[in-house]
Write an enzyme that holds these catalytic residues in place. Structure first.
Site, mmCIF file in Angstrom:
data_model
loop_
_atom_site.group_PDB
_atom_site.id
_atom_site.type_symbol
_atom_site.label_atom_id
_atom_site.label_comp_id
_atom_site.label_asym_id
_atom_site.label_seq_id
_atom_site.Cartn_x
_atom_site.Cartn_y
_atom_site.Cartn_z
ATOM 1 N N TYR A 133 5.987 8.998 7.245
ATOM 2 C CA TYR A 133 4.750 8.216 7.278
ATOM 3 C C TYR A 133 5.042 6.723 7.255
ATOM 4 C CZ TYR A 133 -0.111 7.156 5.905
ATOM 5 O OH TYR A 133 -1.403 6.691 5.843
ATOM 6 N N HIS B 96 0.855 -1.186 0.000
ATOM 7 C CA HIS B 96 0.000 0.000 0.000
ATOM 8 C C HIS B 96 0.888 1.231 0.000
ATOM 9 C CE1 HIS B 96 -2.709 3.078 1.539
ATOM 10 N NE2 HIS B 96 -3.707 2.318 1.171
ATOM 11 N N LYS C 198 1.818 4.054 14.103
ATOM 12 C CA LYS C 198 3.210 3.728 14.442
ATOM 13 C C LYS C 198 3.349 2.687 15.559
ATOM 14 C CE LYS C 198 5.195 6.820 11.781
ATOM 15 N NZ LYS C 198 5.727 6.349 10.509
ATOM 16 N N TYR D 94 -8.144 10.004 4.414
ATOM 17 C CA TYR D 94 -8.323 10.867 5.578
ATOM 18 C C TYR D 94 -9.252 12.001 5.161
ATOM 19 C CZ TYR D 94 -3.926 8.671 7.166
ATOM 20 O OH TYR D 94 -2.956 7.787 7.541
ATOM 21 N N PRO E 230 -2.853 6.721 17.502
ATOM 22 C CA PRO E 230 -2.900 5.939 16.257
ATOM 23 C C PRO E 230 -2.920 6.795 14.984
ATOM 24 C CG PRO E 230 -5.030 5.885 17.362
ATOM 25 C CD PRO E 230 -4.110 6.668 18.257
#
Ligand code: FAD
Length: 398
Positions: free
Chosen positions: A395, A79, A304, A208, A300
């Site tokens: 990220y 992904h 991580k 998001y 969250p």
């Protein structure tokens, strides 16, 4: 295979069979170090507990190098894109092609835990489910111990040379004397309704949605299960959200009318997660070493937590191997110093992500200020290539 540890202890006593404890246990067995894992919950419970799903390339490297990657290599999916939606529209960041050029592997945490349990038992490990630990002690001496409780609640003592506290946020290991560690904590004042829905992902990428009613998120887990998040008021009772209210709010915040409908399905699980972060420094007290959520909690927002848990477990396994095989105590002494810069980098980025995804709703001047900052941050991410490369590195990196 025959169990390796003796009835009353092992060289390394590990509390907790989450990602941190299980990776540590497997790496220790591979290094020929006798260890024992005690876990409060049943095997069925830990193998079903759905949480994380996005594994960083470094995490995958550790797991594969430790002979723990067969399941994720077979069933994990690559992904490398995330999408941001706001009232200005939608943009995609192909982070797998930016920065270090690394993608995530999507592999649900419960499947990883299932693989790690099976491998630990296959390697001859002693893993005691349904065995809560109520106390850890003797940490200043040569023979630290813990008190475990068998199926009927009877307490018994286990002793070892080292204890690894991998018992997560609410475990006993982190209950240390006040002057033993410094705690750094932030409650972000934001909560998420975390939903697991039995439906294939509606969207091809993590999405998001920034909305003045609150954040909403969509994340693939498996071909038939999707995780959704909805920002909610701190203290919300998850049961107070009906299915119809959930879908109405998801449609609104994800702007389904504009970008296409979500796929609905039965809500399998709903929980409220308060976004909180804390870091303990050092991650050690005498012969006790903390790893994963036991050493620090991370919100969250940037996915991580499980990754940091695996990385700490690797560092700790190498340090135990140096101490026990080479009589070199230096890596153990440096354990916190090795882990903490990585943890703080992840904390800083996760904190930045919270500011990217949330702002207060009110019409007072401070709320308006924070909303404008959030929008500017998002616009900078949309338009600035250096910012996009930096985002990608943070990220997907740990
Ligand atoms: P845990 O997984 O919590 O394991 C600790 C274990 O110790 C548990 O099995 C517990 O039962 C056991 N235990 C506790 N107390 C005792 C005791 N007294 N005696 C014996 N055993 C005990 N992270 C990501 O990287 N990506 C994500 O996308 C992500 N999403 C998340 C979504 C949600 C809803 C939540 C809640 C978390 C998410 N996380 C994510 C965080 C991630 O799940 C944790 O960081 C990770 O589980 C930490 O692993 P751990 O082994 O340190 O702790």
């Amino acid at each position: 295979m025959k169990k390796r540890s003796s009835a009353d202890g092992a060289t390394v006593l590990i509390v907790g069979a989450g990602p941190a404890g299980l990776v540590l246990g497997n790496l220790l067995l591979a290094a020929g170090i006798d260890c024992l894992i005690v876990e409060r919950s049943s095997r069925e419970h830990v193998e079903r507990r759905a949480r994380a799903g996005f594994l960083a390339a470094d995490t995958v490297r550790v797991l594969v190098a430790g002979g723990l990657g067969a399941g994720l290599l077979a069933r994990g999916r690559q992904h490398g894109t995330c999408v941001f939606r706001s009232e200005r529209g939608e943009f995609a960041l192909h982070y797998g092609d930016l920065g270090r050029g690394e993608a995530h592997t999507v592999y649900p945490q419960q499947e990883l835990v299932t693989d790690l349990v099976a491998e630990f038992l296959h390697r001859g490990g002693d893993l005691r489910f349904g065995t809560p630990v109520s106390e850890v002690g003797g940490l200043d001496g040569e023979r630290p111990w813990l008190v475990a409780h068998g199926a009927d609640g009877t307490p018994y003592r286990l002793t070892g040379r080292y204890v690894a506290g991998c018992d997560g946020r609410h475990g006993v290991s982190r209950r240390l004397p006040a002057d033993a560690v410094r705690s750094h904590r932030r409650r972000h004042g934001v909560s998420w309704l975390a939903l697991l829905v039995e439906t294939p992902p509606a969207l091809p990428a993590v999405t998001y949605a920034v909305h003045d009613r609150g954040f909403a998120g969509h994340m693939a887990r498996t071909p038939s299960v999707t995780r959704y998040y909805l920002q909610c008021e701190p203290g919300t009772d998850p049961g107070s959200w009906s299915d119809s209210a959930i879908w109405e709010e998801l449609d609104l915040r994800m702007r389904a009318e504009r970008f296409g409908p979500l796929r609905r399905g039965p809500v399998l699980e709903r929980a409220v997660v308060d976004l909180e972060s804390d870091v303990l420094d050092p991650m050690q007290y005498g012969r006790l070493f903390l790893a994963g959520d036991a050493a620090g909690l991370i919100s969250p927002s940037a996915a991580k937590g499980a990754n940091l848990a695996v990385m700490a477990a690797e560092t700790l396994a190498q340090a135990f191997a140096a101490a026990l095989h080479l009589r070199d105590e230096e890596p153990l002494a440096r354990y916190s110093a090795t882990c903490l810069p990585r943890i703080w980098r992840a904390q800083e980025f996760s904190h930045w992500m919270i500011g990217l995804l949330h702002a207060p709703r009110g019409d007072d001047e401070e709320s308006r200020f924070l909303r404008a900052l959030r929008d500017s941050r998002l616009e900078n991410l949309r338009t600035s290539p250096p910012q996009q490369h930096s985002f990608a590195d943070n990220y997907v990196g740990v």
